[in-house]
Design a protein around this motif. Structure first.
Motif, short mmCIF file in Angstrom:
data_model
loop_
_atom_site.label_atom_id
_atom_site.label_comp_id
_atom_site.label_asym_id
_atom_site.label_seq_id
_atom_site.Cartn_x
_atom_site.Cartn_y
_atom_site.Cartn_z
N VAL A 1 -17.01 -68.99 -58.38
CA VAL A 1 -18.22 -69.83 -58.24
C VAL A 1 -18.55 -70.05 -56.77
O VAL A 1 -19.67 -69.79 -56.33
CB VAL A 1 -18.04 -71.18 -58.97
N HIS A 2 -17.57 -70.55 -56.00
CA HIS A 2 -17.89 -70.88 -54.60
C HIS A 2 -17.81 -69.68 -53.67
O HIS A 2 -18.26 -69.75 -52.51
CB HIS A 2 -17.01 -72.02 -54.09
N GLY A 3 -17.22 -68.57 -54.12
CA GLY A 3 -17.24 -67.34 -53.34
C GLY A 3 -16.25 -67.28 -52.20
O GLY A 3 -16.22 -66.31 -51.45
N GLY A 4 -15.41 -68.31 -52.04
CA GLY A 4 -14.43 -68.32 -50.97
C GLY A 4 -14.67 -69.46 -50.00
O GLY A 4 -15.82 -69.77 -49.66
N ILE A 5 -13.58 -70.08 -49.54
CA ILE A 5 -13.68 -71.17 -48.57
C ILE A 5 -13.64 -70.56 -47.18
O ILE A 5 -12.65 -69.96 -46.77
CB ILE A 5 -12.52 -72.17 -48.77
N GLU A 6 -14.72 -70.70 -46.45
CA GLU A 6 -14.84 -70.08 -45.13
C GLU A 6 -14.22 -70.94 -44.04
O GLU A 6 -13.54 -70.42 -43.15
CB GLU A 6 -16.31 -69.77 -44.82
N SER A 7 -14.46 -72.24 -44.09
CA SER A 7 -13.93 -73.13 -43.05
C SER A 7 -14.16 -74.57 -43.45
O SER A 7 -14.84 -74.86 -44.44
CB SER A 7 -14.61 -72.86 -41.70
N VAL A 8 -13.57 -75.48 -42.67
CA VAL A 8 -13.85 -76.91 -42.81
C VAL A 8 -14.31 -77.46 -41.48
O VAL A 8 -13.96 -76.94 -40.41
CB VAL A 8 -12.61 -77.69 -43.31
N ASP A 9 -15.11 -78.51 -41.53
CA ASP A 9 -15.57 -79.22 -40.34
C ASP A 9 -15.11 -80.66 -40.48
O ASP A 9 -15.76 -81.47 -41.16
CB ASP A 9 -17.09 -79.14 -40.23
N PRO A 10 -13.98 -81.02 -39.87
CA PRO A 10 -13.43 -82.36 -40.06
C PRO A 10 -14.37 -83.48 -39.61
O PRO A 10 -14.45 -84.52 -40.26
CB PRO A 10 -12.15 -82.34 -39.23
N THR A 11 -15.06 -83.29 -38.51
CA THR A 11 -15.94 -84.34 -37.99
C THR A 11 -17.10 -84.61 -38.94
O THR A 11 -17.48 -85.77 -39.16
CB THR A 11 -16.48 -83.95 -36.61
N ALA A 12 -17.64 -83.55 -39.52
CA ALA A 12 -18.78 -83.69 -40.44
C ALA A 12 -18.35 -83.98 -41.87
O ALA A 12 -19.19 -84.26 -42.72
CB ALA A 12 -19.63 -82.43 -40.41
N GLY A 13 -17.03 -83.90 -42.14
CA GLY A 13 -16.57 -84.08 -43.51
C GLY A 13 -17.08 -83.00 -44.42
O GLY A 13 -17.47 -83.27 -45.57
#
Length: 427
Positions: free
Chosen positions: A250-262
């Motif tokens: 469904v989501h196609g893969g987790i590319e990255s996270v942005d901790p500051t932006a949540g």
């Protein structure tokens, strides 16, 4: 109904591991057993060696922290079912009642040739047999953009202690209409059902507050997960429309996270949450790798008959750090493995007998108050590893009384394993 001592002992293999008593006395200096890591595996093996040998073996337990905060059952604290003190334990009884020497500090290396553990302060602790039970280390960069620093904004809470408190405080700060994101780890990892129990716990807390406009979105790197049908049935029953699980198709893969932006960025979309619980990939604790005891998987191969390292015959590896065949990584499993290791260490050092290795594991998961599901198995050692010989799992559609008994059994088990690890008064 809480687990009786007898029932717990049978399930965890106490009867098997505790039968071997020494046949010969040793005239020479006491043998030295050193254990690195004071969790479900390390504390148990220390206690079982010390209590069976009654002073005949010098047992030293090395643990970085003065207190142990269990990661198992931490979801109960996060959900408000128990306080933090109830998942925090001290080593005092192991020292006062069992004569175990406690070294509070960080072990940084093992000199296998000299049979000594090197401490952070430069001290060296010699051993005749060494038990490595360091749990897991987190591979922070397995999720792009995540780091140890980022964990202060996006807590993992996959090690008990400050992270557990941080996750609870962030959950308590969520307001109605805000979203929560969970990024579970890839296999293998500590306690496979726990991320999904955690989703249930989050939903329980929000529902109690009347926050029915919140969403909990699970962005999973796996195509399926432990107890999936049971959890999804429970989510529909208790929290309809609140919890959404997205697999990689469904989501196609987790590319990255942005901790500051949540934010969690996937191939499908960018998801944002007031609380983001990122649980990265895992491997054996660093001391196992630095000692050269891990293989290319990041975990440590062992002899399934004894829990002895395949790479060093004077070292045993138990708990989350080892490759345990069909056994999941859990506190119950570590406790069971510890008793097999203790039996074989006593056999080697004191000439006692050793019975064929048998192991057990049960994992309970809370979906809602008085509704818990479970999975478990019995295992035996074979030439090709630790293999399941029987297993069970809860079923969908079970009646409420059975689920309530599961819930009570889980509470009873936590009390029993805590006593088994750290020594009940008079135990």
């Amino acid at each position: 109904m809480k687990l009786s001592r007898r029932r717990f002992s049978l399930l965890a293999g106490v009867a098997t591991a505790g039968l071997a008593m020494p046949r010969v006395a040793r005239a020479q200096a006491k043998p030295r057993v050193v254990i690195v890591g004071g969790g479900a595996g390390g504390a148990t093996v220390a206690r079982y060696i010390a209590k069976e040998q009654v002073g005949a073996v010098n047992v030293t337990l090395i643990e970085a922290n003065a207190e142990f905060t269990s990661c198992f059952f931490s979801n109960h604290y996060i959900g408000g079912y128990r306080d933090f003190a109830s998942i925090t334990h001290r080593y005092d009884t192991l020292v006062s009642s069992y004569g175990i020497s406690l070294v509070t500090g960080r072990a940084v290396a093992v000199d296998r040739a000299a049979k000594a553990v090197m401490m952070h302060d430069g001290a060296r602790i010699a051993y005749d047999r060494l038990v490595i039970s360091p749990g897991i280390d987190l591979i922070y960069d397995s999720v792009s953009g995540y780091s140890e620093a980022a964990a202060e904004l996006m807590p993992h809470a996959w090690k008990g202690g400050a992270q557990t408190k941080l996750l609870k405080s962030k959950l308590d700060a969520v307001r109605n209409g805000q979203n929560i994101l969970i990024v579970p780890p890839p296999n293998p990892y500590r306690c496979p059902p726990a991320p999904y129990e955690r989703a249930s716990i989050f939903a329980h807390v929000l529902t109690v507050k009347g926050y029915t406009d919140c969403k909990i979105i699970i962005l999973d790197p796996k195509e399926k997960f432990a107890k999936q049908a049971l959890f999804q049935e429970g989510w529909q029953k208790y929290y309809p429309g609140m919890i959404e699980w997205y697999g990689p198709d469904v989501h196609g893969g987790i590319e990255s996270v942005d901790p500051t932006a949540g934010a969690v960025i996937t191939d499908l979309d960018t998801f944002k949450g007031a609380l983001v619980n990122v649980i990265p990939a895992q491997r054996a604790g660093e001391i196992a790798a630095s000692a050269g005891l891990a293989d290319g998987t990041g975990y440590c191969p062992i002899d399934p008959h004894s829990m002895k390292s395949q790479l060093d015959k004077s070292i045993y590896i138990i708990g989350d750090a080892c490759i345990a065949g069909d056994m999941s990584k859990s506190a119950f499993a570590a406790n069971s493995q510890a008793k097999v290791a203790a039996m074989h260490i006593r056999s080697e050092l004191m000439g006692s007998g050793a019975l064929p290795a048998e192991y057990s594991n049960i994992c309970w998961s809370v979906i809602e108050t008085d509704d818990a599901v479970k999975v478990g198995a019995q295992y035996r050692a074979g030439d090709d590893g630790i293999k399941s010989v029987s297993s069970f799992i809860s079923h969908t559609g079970e009646e409420a009384g059975l689920r309530k008994r599961n819930y009570d059994d889980a509470i009873g088990w936590y009390m029993q394993i805590s006593n088994d690890m750290f020594g009940a008064p008079g135990g």
